[in-house]
Motif scaffolding. Structure first.
Motif, PDB file in Angstrom:
ATOM      1  N   LEU A 156      -1.792   1.614  14.218  1.00 28.61           N
ATOM      2  CA  LEU A 156      -0.577   2.411  14.304  1.00 28.61           C
ATOM      3  C   LEU A 156      -0.908   3.807  13.780  1.00 28.61           C
ATOM      4  O   LEU A 156      -1.359   3.957  12.642  1.00 28.61           O
ATOM      5  CB  LEU A 156       0.535   1.787  13.466  1.00 28.61           C
ATOM      6  N   MET A 186       0.857  -1.192   0.000  1.00 27.32           N
ATOM      7  CA  MET A 186       0.000   0.000   0.000  1.00 27.32           C
ATOM      8  C   MET A 186       0.891   1.239   0.000  1.00 27.32           C
ATOM      9  O   MET A 186       1.932   1.254   0.652  1.00 27.32           O
ATOM     10  CB  MET A 186      -0.871   0.038   1.258  1.00 27.32           C
ATOM     11  N   PHE A 204       9.747  11.424   4.375  1.00 29.77           N
ATOM     12  CA  PHE A 204       9.238  12.796   4.317  1.00 29.77           C
ATOM     13  C   PHE A 204      10.436  13.726   4.170  1.00 29.77           C
ATOM     14  O   PHE A 204      11.350  13.677   4.998  1.00 29.77           O
ATOM     15  CB  PHE A 204       8.471  13.151   5.596  1.00 29.77           C
ATOM     16  N   HIS A 216       3.749  17.667   2.231  1.00 31.09           N
ATOM     17  CA  HIS A 216       4.929  17.542   3.089  1.00 31.09           C
ATOM     18  C   HIS A 216       6.046  16.747   2.413  1.00 31.09           C
ATOM     19  O   HIS A 216       6.913  16.199   3.104  1.00 31.09           O
ATOM     20  CB  HIS A 216       4.541  16.896   4.418  1.00 31.09           C
ATOM     21  N   SER A 245      -7.295   9.414   1.474  1.00 32.78           N
ATOM     22  CA  SER A 245      -6.431   8.441   0.801  1.00 32.78           C
ATOM     23  C   SER A 245      -6.679   7.092   1.455  1.00 32.78           C
ATOM     24  O   SER A 245      -6.472   6.948   2.664  1.00 32.78           O
ATOM     25  CB  SER A 245      -4.955   8.797   0.985  1.00 32.78           C
ATOM     26  N   VAL A 246      -7.113   6.138   0.667  1.00 28.00           N
ATOM     27  CA  VAL A 246      -7.419   4.807   1.191  1.00 28.00           C
ATOM     28  C   VAL A 246      -6.921   3.770   0.194  1.00 28.00           C
ATOM     29  O   VAL A 246      -7.625   3.390  -0.732  1.00 28.00           O
ATOM     30  CB  VAL A 246      -8.946   4.637   1.419  1.00 28.00           C
ATOM     31  N   ALA A 248      -5.143   0.994   5.528  1.00 20.83           N
ATOM     32  CA  ALA A 248      -4.526   2.275   5.838  1.00 20.83           C
ATOM     33  C   ALA A 248      -5.488   3.370   5.410  1.00 20.83           C
ATOM     34  O   ALA A 248      -6.317   3.165   4.516  1.00 20.83           O
ATOM     35  CB  ALA A 248      -3.191   2.432   5.116  1.00 20.83           C
ATOM     36  N   GLY A 249      -5.387   4.503   6.052  1.00 22.52           N
ATOM     37  CA  GLY A 249      -6.288   5.589   5.688  1.00 22.52           C
ATOM     38  C   GLY A 249      -5.780   6.928   6.169  1.00 22.52           C
ATOM     39  O   GLY A 249      -5.013   7.029   7.137  1.00 22.52           O
ATOM     40  N   TYR A 250      -6.242   7.954   5.460  1.00 22.78           N
ATOM     41  CA  TYR A 250      -5.872   9.331   5.790  1.00 22.78           C
ATOM     42  C   TYR A 250      -7.003  10.242   5.333  1.00 22.78           C
ATOM     43  O   TYR A 250      -7.532  10.081   4.238  1.00 22.78           O
ATOM     44  CB  TYR A 250      -4.570   9.708   5.076  1.00 22.78           C
ATOM     45  N   SER A 253       8.169   5.281   5.928  1.00 20.53           N
ATOM     46  CA  SER A 253       7.821   6.562   5.320  1.00 20.53           C
ATOM     47  C   SER A 253       9.073   7.373   5.010  1.00 20.53           C
ATOM     48  O   SER A 253      10.122   7.211   5.639  1.00 20.53           O
ATOM     49  CB  SER A 253       6.884   7.367   6.235  1.00 20.53           C
ATOM     50  N   ASP A 255       2.366  10.397  12.380  1.00 15.72           N
ATOM     51  CA  ASP A 255       2.311  11.837  12.115  1.00 15.72           C
ATOM     52  C   ASP A 255       2.317  12.081  10.603  1.00 15.72           C
ATOM     53  O   ASP A 255       3.254  11.673   9.910  1.00 15.72           O
ATOM     54  CB  ASP A 255       3.521  12.511  12.776  1.00 15.72           C
ATOM     55  N   ALA A 256       1.280  12.750  10.101  1.00 15.52           N
ATOM     56  CA  ALA A 256       1.133  12.940   8.646  1.00 15.52           C
ATOM     57  C   ALA A 256       1.948  14.120   8.130  1.00 15.52           C
ATOM     58  O   ALA A 256       1.933  14.386   6.929  1.00 15.52           O
ATOM     59  CB  ALA A 256      -0.338  13.132   8.291  1.00 15.52           C
ATOM     60  N   THR A 257       2.681  14.797   9.015  1.00 12.23           N
ATOM     61  CA  THR A 257       3.521  15.901   8.542  1.00 12.23           C
ATOM     62  C   THR A 257       4.983  15.483   8.414  1.00 12.23           C
ATOM     63  O   THR A 257       5.751  16.118   7.698  1.00 12.23           O
ATOM     64  CB  THR A 257       3.456  17.120   9.489  1.00 12.23           C
ATOM     65  N   PHE A 279      -2.033   9.889   9.949  1.00 16.84           N
ATOM     66  CA  PHE A 279      -2.624   8.797   9.174  1.00 16.84           C
ATOM     67  C   PHE A 279      -2.484   7.513   9.978  1.00 16.84           C
ATOM     68  O   PHE A 279      -1.767   7.473  10.986  1.00 16.84           O
ATOM     69  CB  PHE A 279      -2.023   8.684   7.762  1.00 16.84           C
ATOM     70  N   ASN A 309      11.727   6.985   7.923  1.00 18.56           N
ATOM     71  CA  ASN A 309      11.255   6.622   9.234  1.00 18.56           C
ATOM     72  C   ASN A 309      10.464   5.323   9.099  1.00 18.56           C
ATOM     73  O   ASN A 309      10.082   4.965   7.999  1.00 18.56           O
ATOM     74  CB  ASN A 309      10.360   7.726   9.810  1.00 18.56           C
ATOM     75  N   VAL A 327      -2.429   3.086  10.113  1.00 15.83           N
ATOM     76  CA  VAL A 327      -2.323   1.740   9.541  1.00 15.83           C
ATOM     77  C   VAL A 327      -2.940   0.781  10.549  1.00 15.83           C
ATOM     78  O   VAL A 327      -2.500   0.718  11.704  1.00 15.83           O
ATOM     79  CB  VAL A 327      -0.860   1.347   9.262  1.00 15.83           C
ATOM     80  N   LEU A 360       0.689   5.543   0.506  1.00 19.09           N
ATOM     81  CA  LEU A 360      -0.022   6.789   0.801  1.00 19.09           C
ATOM     82  C   LEU A 360       0.905   7.942   0.444  1.00 19.09           C
ATOM     83  O   LEU A 360       2.093   7.915   0.778  1.00 19.09           O
ATOM     84  CB  LEU A 360      -0.366   6.873   2.290  1.00 19.09           C
ATOM     85  N   GLY A 366       5.960  11.698   9.077  1.00 20.51           N
ATOM     86  CA  GLY A 366       6.128  10.251   8.988  1.00 20.51           C
ATOM     87  C   GLY A 366       6.557   9.565  10.262  1.00 20.51           C
ATOM     88  O   GLY A 366       6.819   8.360  10.255  1.00 20.51           O
ATOM     89  N   THR A 367       6.633  10.291  11.373  1.00 21.16           N
ATOM     90  CA  THR A 367       7.058   9.683  12.637  1.00 21.16           C
ATOM     91  C   THR A 367       5.915   8.896  13.270  1.00 21.16           C
ATOM     92  O   THR A 367       4.824   9.440  13.453  1.00 21.16           O
ATOM     93  CB  THR A 367       7.500  10.780  13.628  1.00 21.16           C
ATOM     94  N   PRO A 368       6.139   7.619  13.604  1.00 20.25           N
ATOM     95  CA  PRO A 368       5.098   6.886  14.338  1.00 20.25           C
ATOM     96  C   PRO A 368       4.781   7.606  15.651  1.00 20.25           C
ATOM     97  O   PRO A 368       5.698   7.957  16.408  1.00 20.25           O
ATOM     98  CB  PRO A 368       5.746   5.514  14.579  1.00 20.25           C
TER      99      PRO A 368
END
Lengths: 299, 299
Positions: free
Chosen positions: B83, A42, A74, A49, B37-38, B57-59, A72, B86-88, B66, A79, B68, A44, B90-92
């Motif tokens: 999980l 998958m 970014f 960003h 986003s899916v 996964a989704g956003y 990811s 952070d969508a800005t 986002f 990460n 998972v 995304l 990529g940090t879990p």
């Protein structure tokens, strides 16, 4: 539910090259034999960003664990983590907060294993194209498998080429920025979207490409595939978005000429022709390495 | 890297029906407007252990996170986690070890929202088909949105029907095992692979189906779609493996008659015809609920 989160220090302690090589070799052979489950990944995208996230999952039959990897990038910063799940009951077993290192190691191991298997044993000079983390690691991990005398480097940024040469020299290698002069073994590690300079491939008897991991990328000149023995880590994936697919779409090779990399590792291959290995990265290798790491840690 | 693992007790404290309804409504409308986003989900099967694992996964655009989701079912036991990333950058950000409850709640909320939106306001009697967790929850969550007087229940196992009636009675509802006598509002919550008894749908003015979430399943008799206003939570997904797709393949409705559930929630709908809502579950709803929960916890 308690879920251990295992950091990079602890992972690094057990993820020796030997453990990673063994796990990746096992995964590649299992994958060639149809004994893995690897759903389509998958993706995304986060254009605002400069980010994307790839989610991969994998399972090697017989393993106690399956793995879901979330990786990811970014603004060029990687990460991610691997979630390891018990394959007998679905219980999450651990999070490996590996900061992307397990992916880097399995990529290095897979590339080094097939480069070593397909390159004549007397070749001790390689050209590496690209100057990123994998350029260094492909050489370092290959050196675990065979002696290397000289490394030729090529990259678009002279400062990065100098930096990689210095890093390789620090490892005791004779490293020079003259990859365009050619070498018998060529390893391409770039994120290129156009073919790298063909001069670099002119004297190649073996080429490994590890950088073409998504649609739109492509680093190998399609001519290197002409008449070559071709090996792919995943037939469908390499056809879809690997350098092999680019060569097939260019009409240079038929879409069914490729051997499985795992089959070459298991059986060897016919000598006497140029060989090309195309690696796009498989979730089964992530799964095998993560499972092996966790199995060591819970012993 | 430290990664907080948040357990069900803490999640339950902040995941009020109000928070879940708001998040799911927002996600469904955003999804209808193309602001999510899916990616297509991943599925791994473990036949030796009667298990499978679904990764979604989704956003939702504009969200700080986002998500998972890894959800497995082995020998009928559900397990899983979400999980949150952070969508800005990529940090879990956290693992929500929700034991599958967030999925149950978002499914209940999505079903209740569209059932309430499509069912005439004076209807206070519903028939619920199926006796599992969602049978109870669809009624409980619908009751947060409108008064209910009577619930009619149908299921294949009499003991399970009696158990559900008792649970609903404990909530102060008049619950009876006579769903085959019909009701104006019918909610199907089964994992059926063949159509449920058509008698249950004979007097329906609205039908919500939430149980058809993968290929091979199908609980609604295709005739209920004939001439109806149809709403889907995801057009492609419902066409691929929802009850809507079954009705299209049976030739009962055209493949483009459906409205988006989010559009119905936003704009309402034309009255006077029977209506059918087909929900297959969308990753955007998971993402919205998980993000809202984490946002509450980090405040």
């Amino acid at each position: 539910m308690t879920l251990p989160v295992i950091g990079l220090a602890e992972i690094s302690r057990v993820a020796t090259p030997s453990l990673v090589f063994t796990a990746v070799r096992h995964a590649l052979i299992a994958h060639a034999e149809g004994r893995t489950s690897v759903p389509a990944p998958m993706v995304l995208d986060f254009p605002a960003h400069a980010g994307d996230c790839h989610v991969k999952a994998g399972y090697v039959e017989g393993s106690p664990y399956f793995v879901v990897k979330v990786a990811s990038t970014f603004a060029s910063v990687n990460n991610g983590l691997m979630l390891v799940v018990d394959a007998t009951n679905g219980t999450p077993a651990a999070v490996l907060a590996d900061e992307g290192k397990l992916t880097a190691w399995r990529t290095a191991a897979a590339g080094a294993l097939i480069t070593d298997a397909m390159t004549p044993v007397d070749v001790d000079e390689v050209a590496v194209l690209g100057t990123g983390e994998q350029a260094l690691m492909q050489v370092q991990w290959l050196r675990e498998l065979r002696p290397l005398r000289r490394v030729k480097v090529w990259g678009r940024r002279p400062s990065a080429v100098d930096g990689l040469c210095a890093a390789l020299a620090a490892d005791g290698l004779d490293a020079r920025p003259d990859a365009l002069a050619g070498a018998k073994c060529v390893i391409a590690t770039t994120a290129a979207r156009e073919a790298l300079p063909s001069a670099a491939f002119r004297s190649a008897v073996h080429v490994t490409g590890i950088g073409t991991d998504m649609p739109g990328k492509g680093e190998l000149p399609v001519e290197v595939f002409a008449g070559a023995v071709v090996a792919t880590d995943d037939h469908e994936q390499c056809l879809d978005h690997g350098d092999f697919g680019n060569a097939v779409r260019a009409g240079v090779v038929a879409d069914d000429v490729d051997l499985a990399i795992g089959a070459v590792l298991r059986d060897g291959m016919e000598r006497g022709r140029r060989s090309v290995a195309d690696l796009t990265g498989i979730g089964a290798a992530d799964a095998a390495v993560a499972a092996a790491v966790l199995a060591q840690l819970v012993r």
